[in-house]
Design a protein around this motif. Structure first.
Motif, PDB file in Angstrom:
ATOM      1  N   UNK A 107       0.877  -1.208   0.065  1.00 42.44           N
ATOM      2  CA  UNK A 107      -0.039   0.053   0.115  1.00 42.44           C
ATOM      3  C   UNK A 107       0.646   1.193  -0.020  1.00 42.44           C
ATOM      4  N   UNK A 108       0.420   2.384  -0.503  1.00 40.69           N
ATOM      5  CA  UNK A 108       1.054   3.617  -0.639  1.00 40.69           C
ATOM      6  C   UNK A 108       1.013   4.167   0.803  1.00 40.69           C
ATOM      7  N   UNK A 109       2.020   4.905   1.570  1.00 40.16           N
ATOM      8  CA  UNK A 109       1.877   5.234   2.703  1.00 40.16           C
ATOM      9  C   UNK A 109       1.283   6.634   2.893  1.00 40.16           C
ATOM     10  N   UNK A 110       0.203   6.755   3.175  1.00 41.92           N
ATOM     11  CA  UNK A 110      -0.664   7.925   3.259  1.00 41.92           C
ATOM     12  C   UNK A 110      -1.053   8.470   4.613  1.00 41.92           C
ATOM     13  N   UNK A 111      -1.490   9.621   4.962  1.00 38.61           N
ATOM     14  CA  UNK A 111      -2.392   9.852   6.347  1.00 38.61           C
ATOM     15  C   UNK A 111      -3.547   9.259   6.226  1.00 38.61           C
ATOM     16  N   UNK A 127       6.845  15.546  -2.404  1.00 40.18           N
ATOM     17  CA  UNK A 127       7.582  15.771  -1.063  1.00 40.18           C
ATOM     18  C   UNK A 127       6.275  16.189  -0.049  1.00 40.18           C
ATOM     19  N   UNK A 128       6.507  15.280   1.049  1.00 35.80           N
ATOM     20  CA  UNK A 128       5.415  15.761   2.211  1.00 35.80           C
ATOM     21  C   UNK A 128       5.662  17.229   2.497  1.00 35.80           C
ATOM     22  N   UNK A 129       4.409  18.016   2.692  1.00 32.77           N
ATOM     23  CA  UNK A 129       4.473  19.397   3.047  1.00 32.77           C
ATOM     24  C   UNK A 129       4.416  20.325   1.692  1.00 32.77           C
ATOM     25  N   UNK A 130       4.900  19.607   0.543  1.00 32.26           N
ATOM     26  CA  UNK A 130       4.972  20.541  -0.506  1.00 32.26           C
ATOM     27  C   UNK A 130       3.775  21.250  -1.117  1.00 32.26           C
ATOM     28  N   UNK A 131       3.960  22.603  -1.557  1.00 30.65           N
ATOM     29  CA  UNK A 131       2.932  23.095  -2.147  1.00 30.65           C
ATOM     30  C   UNK A 131       2.944  23.074  -3.855  1.00 30.65           C
ATOM     31  N   UNK A 132       1.800  22.733  -4.334  1.00 28.71           N
ATOM     32  CA  UNK A 132       1.829  22.636  -5.722  1.00 28.71           C
ATOM     33  C   UNK A 132       1.403  23.854  -6.576  1.00 28.71           C
ATOM     34  N   UNK A 133       2.278  24.608  -7.258  1.00 26.80           N
ATOM     35  CA  UNK A 133       1.787  25.880  -7.809  1.00 26.80           C
ATOM     36  C   UNK A 133       1.806  25.821  -9.206  1.00 26.80           C
TER      37      UNK A 133
END
Ligand code: ATP
Length: 315
Positions: free
Chosen positions: A244-248, A309-315
């Motif tokens: 499984x993909x690791x996701x919250x 990356x965790x915490x990244x913002x997509x712009x």
């Protein structure tokens, strides 16, 4: 040409953030295993048709409008005044534990009949997807599933069954009696590890025996969903496990349907078993990491988002 045809019951869905008995606010949406798969496939760019009966009521209009808005063909779906649109209530009880309450007995969908679904298979789609929920809705829906599977298989259409046992609708014995006779006409069987015995022959004692018996009966692929442990895919040529993909975890409900959409999308795209499983666990992870059954499912362009990356913002 339609890529995937599916049918079943889609209900109005109310989500409470507090225990229902305490009152408060609920959010209105729609939910149904087959339409969740249909939306997942449509978002991935496939042409999908969902067929079913909704009540002649406003929640029925909501179901059809939502599916249309998601690009799902509902040209063979219709409202039927014999019963209301079903209702499903979701209550977040503790942590990520969700309680589901159904009000679906006597719903419009329980009147679904063979004559409602066969026209939706003409001209033939590339794939037919059914679940073990529909035959549990009543004798009409059960007959419709049997006829659709038979018609599709005889026309050379690949048929996928997600066993999806719903213990509040029927017993394991009753499910096995209906699902086992379908096995020889199926191309893809998707099940949780505890559901495989409901479609495999009773004589098969272990998971490996059940997989082998299904492959021997002509099923091309058996896929076992294992929640946070991922999934295992079996064909005559190979057995592969995908983590499984690791996701919250935000909302586990709908992960299985998202997984099926990802897997069938990979099948339609001609991916190999590893690629199909990868797309399936990716779609499953999107469902787990976002609220709602289908609202967070990825478009094709978004499939790579989990690599951000965790915490990244997509712009
Ligand atoms: P449901 O009926 O609640 O939709 P299911 O029992 O049919 O779910 P699961 O096995 O729970 O299906 O989940 C399907 C897939 O979703 C898993 O194989 C896995 O790839 C993904 N998944 C489930 N739970 C998690 C999790 N906690 N983290 C990441 N992925 C998950």
């Amino acid at each position: 040409m339609i890529d995937v045809a599916t049918f079943g019951e889609t209900m109005a869905a109310l989500r409470a953030s507090d225990p229902i008995r305490l009152g408060g606010t609920m959010r209105l949406s729609v939910a149904g295993a087959e339409s969740n798969v249909a939306i997942g496939l449509a978002r991935l760019g496939h042409r999908v048709r969902w067929t079913g009966l909704v009540g002649a009521d406003e929640t029925g209009e909501l179901v059809l409008r939502t599916l249309r808005a998601e690009g799902v063909d509902v040209s063979h779906a219709r409202s039927d005044g014999r019963g209301p649109t079903g209702l499903i209530l979701f209550e977040r009880r503790i942590g990520d534990l969700t309680r589901v309450i159904y009000h679906r007995a006597g719903s419009a969908a329980s009147y679904l009949a063979t004559g409602d679904v066969l026209p939706a298979l003409d001209p033939a789609p590339r794939l037919l997807h059914v679940t073990g929920i529909t035959p549990a809705l009543g004798p009409g829906p059960a007959a419709a599933v049997g006829a659709a599977v038979r018609t599709a298989a005889e026309a050379g259409v690949r048929v996928c069954l997600d066993v999806n046992h719903r213990s509040r609708l029927w017993s394991r014995d009753a499910a096995a009696e209906v699902l086992r006779p379908l096995a020889s006409r199926l191309s893809v069987v998707i099940a949780s590890d505890d559901e495989l015995e409901l479609v495999a022959p009773a004589s098969a004692a272990t998971e490996q025996d059940r997989v082998s018996a299904l492959l021997d009966a002509g099923v091309s692929e058996v896929v076992i969903k294992r929640g946070a442990d991922g999934a295992t895919g079996h064909t005559l040529a190979e057995t592969l496990h995908a983590k499984a993909r690791r996701v919250p975890v935000t909302d586990l409900v709908g992960a299985g349907d998202a997984f099926v959409a990802g897997h069938l999308s990979g099948l339609l795209d001609g991916l190999d078993l590893a690629g199909r499983l990868e797309r399936a666990v990716t779609a499953g992870a999107f469902a787990v990491a976002s609220p709602g059954d289908w609202e967070g499912l990825p478009t094709r362009a978004e499939l790579g988002l989990l690599d951000a990356l965790p915490g990244s913002t997509l712009r």
